[in-house]
Design a protein around this motif. Sequence first.
Motif, PDB file in Angstrom:
ATOM      1  N   ASN A  83      81.968  76.101  18.644  1.00 55.95           N
ATOM      2  CA  ASN A  83      83.173  76.886  18.485  1.00 55.95           C
ATOM      3  C   ASN A  83      83.758  77.253  19.936  1.00 55.95           C
ATOM      4  OD1 ASN A  83      85.033  78.825  17.957  1.00 55.95           O
ATOM      5  ND2 ASN A  83      83.357  80.658  17.151  1.00 55.95           N
ATOM      6  N   ASN A  84      84.899  76.594  20.143  1.00 56.27           N
ATOM      7  CA  ASN A  84      85.452  76.825  21.618  1.00 56.27           C
ATOM      8  C   ASN A  84      86.041  78.018  21.803  1.00 56.27           C
ATOM      9  OD1 ASN A  84      87.562  76.005  19.596  1.00 56.27           O
ATOM     10  ND2 ASN A  84      88.863  76.556  21.429  1.00 56.27           N
ATOM     11  N   ARG A  85      86.103  78.978  20.592  1.00 58.91           N
ATOM     12  CA  ARG A  85      86.612  80.284  20.928  1.00 58.91           C
ATOM     13  C   ARG A  85      85.636  81.437  21.633  1.00 58.91           C
ATOM     14  NH1 ARG A  85      90.250  81.479  15.346  1.00 58.91           N
ATOM     15  NH2 ARG A  85      91.539  79.862  15.668  1.00 58.91           N
ATOM     16  N   ASP A 115      86.692  79.729  25.182  1.00 56.41           N
ATOM     17  CA  ASP A 115      88.045  79.719  25.852  1.00 56.41           C
ATOM     18  C   ASP A 115      88.654  81.156  25.420  1.00 56.41           C
ATOM     19  OD1 ASP A 115      87.837  77.117  26.213  1.00 56.41           O
ATOM     20  OD2 ASP A 115      88.585  76.430  24.310  1.00 56.41           O
ATOM     21  N   LEU A 131      91.766  83.178  24.732  1.00 52.26           N
ATOM     22  CA  LEU A 131      93.138  83.057  23.648  1.00 52.26           C
ATOM     23  C   LEU A 131      94.116  83.989  24.003  1.00 52.26           C
ATOM     24  CD1 LEU A 131      91.314  82.258  20.252  1.00 52.26           C
ATOM     25  CD2 LEU A 131      91.602  80.653  22.087  1.00 52.26           C
ATOM     26  N   ASP A 155      93.207  87.388  22.909  1.00 53.72           N
ATOM     27  CA  ASP A 155      92.395  87.988  23.462  1.00 53.72           C
ATOM     28  C   ASP A 155      93.124  88.975  24.449  1.00 53.72           C
ATOM     29  OD1 ASP A 155      90.038  86.911  22.378  1.00 53.72           O
ATOM     30  OD2 ASP A 155      90.386  84.941  23.608  1.00 53.72           O
ATOM     31  N   THR A 165      96.155  82.474  18.300  1.00 60.78           N
ATOM     32  CA  THR A 165      95.035  81.285  18.562  1.00 60.78           C
ATOM     33  C   THR A 165      95.261  80.447  19.744  1.00 60.78           C
ATOM     34  OG1 THR A 165      95.911  80.020  16.574  1.00 60.78           O
ATOM     35  CG2 THR A 165      94.352  81.989  16.028  1.00 60.78           C
ATOM     36  N   ILE A 182      95.289  78.593  22.954  1.00 63.86           N
ATOM     37  CA  ILE A 182      94.418  78.614  24.048  1.00 63.86           C
ATOM     38  C   ILE A 182      95.200  79.052  25.534  1.00 63.86           C
ATOM     39  CG2 ILE A 182      92.587  77.541  25.779  1.00 63.86           C
ATOM     40  CD1 ILE A 182      92.015  75.605  23.310  1.00 63.86           C
ATOM     41  N   ASP A 221      79.090  74.823  21.673  1.00 63.83           N
ATOM     42  CA  ASP A 221      80.347  75.527  22.106  1.00 63.83           C
ATOM     43  C   ASP A 221      80.917  75.150  23.510  1.00 63.83           C
ATOM     44  OD1 ASP A 221      79.983  77.120  19.905  1.00 63.83           O
ATOM     45  OD2 ASP A 221      78.936  78.790  21.039  1.00 63.83           O
ATOM     46  N   SER A 259      84.940  73.168  23.660  1.00 64.14           N
ATOM     47  CA  SER A 259      85.651  73.731  24.527  1.00 64.14           C
ATOM     48  C   SER A 259      86.165  72.574  25.479  1.00 64.14           C
ATOM     49  CB  SER A 259      85.342  74.942  25.627  1.00 64.14           C
ATOM     50  OG  SER A 259      86.026  75.284  26.310  1.00 64.14           O
TER      51      SER A 259
END
Length: 408
Positions: A233-235, A238, A240, A243, A258, A260, A281, A285
Amino acid sequence: MDLGKVQIPGNSDPNQPNGQTSHLAIDIGGSLIKLAYFSTNDDGDDEAGKESVGVCNGNRNYPVLKGRLHLMKFETRNINDCIDFIQTKQLHLGGFRHHEAPPIEKTIIKATGGGAYKYTDLFEEKLGICLDKEDEMDCLVAGANFLLKAVHQEAFTYMDGQKEFVQIDHNDMYPYLLVNIGSGVSMLKVDGDGKFERVSGTNVGGGTFWGLGRLLTKCKSFDELLELSHQGNNRVIDMLVGDIYGGTDYSKIGLSSTTIASSFGKAISDNKELQDYRPEDIARSLLRMISNNVGQIAYLNALRFGLKRIFFGGFFIRNHAYTMDTIAVAVHFWSKGEAKAMFLRHEGFLGALGAFVSHEKHGCDDLMVHQLMQQYPITSSLARYKICSPLNGELNDNESLECSVYAS
């Protein structure tokens, strides 16, 4: 030419796994070695290796040898495994020759890629063969043109998990942008057979993904790293847009929450060490970062030259769903939906196939490959090579395609 005038030197031992072979071609890259070779027998298939007569371009009969075109890969760091495979299968002994052709002391094998220069002495020492070097970019373009003209349902788009095959009009195929993602990335504007220009590229490619991935995750192989990315899960890593903007979109400039904003950006503020992040992860990413950038650079070059068709190739892709989806989304985003990324089913073997078909270009045995038993046959005066490729199922790393070789 009579069938009796066609000679296939090499081991005719029926116990040889792939029977008689001809025209081995090798693409030796910085990360992977790719092989393409024709075999008149495949795992005891009674139909393979049978002789028949076919017609090419409607005006002449040629004797035909039915068999399979095999595609194989090895890691370049394990080059001795590749050499052992060639020796075990005796692939270096095969080759169509006219019965009047003068004997030669050393077998000549078509080769491309930087490794064709780097390892030329090794192949001569281990196998006693001479690598006849073909230009890498020439082979990439020749291999792509070969596939687009010869293989039914070779090109496809991929978006949101949906694969859609693209019908290629051979009379309106050019120009197009070919993006080859190997260890690095080359972007070629292709205007026709043998007509192309390298217009751009980047040093951030498959080798970057593999190298950084190995350092950060301790994965031992490219395949292992790719599989690891599928589970990640890249979130988690990363940063976003959401964020930064409290979970909302930045709608004024068209950025969703969402999107990046910064790859690996959360590692700046997180009070964590490398071991605190899951390798899955990190791999995800990393894959997303490289795929996004390649997709963006590719579209900008297509825009620069007014190109609507963008084909992506190279073993970085591996028909991997997440990689293709990321590249496709990047092209779609930056083009505002005006351009589509297209992929090739045999994308990793462009160089090897280009070297393979260069036999005919140089007048070696006047080879032509003929399409067999295709449900929807294609005909084109531009395509001297035609191959029958499986229409269903996913592509494996190593596979073989049913085909015939004309010997004139």
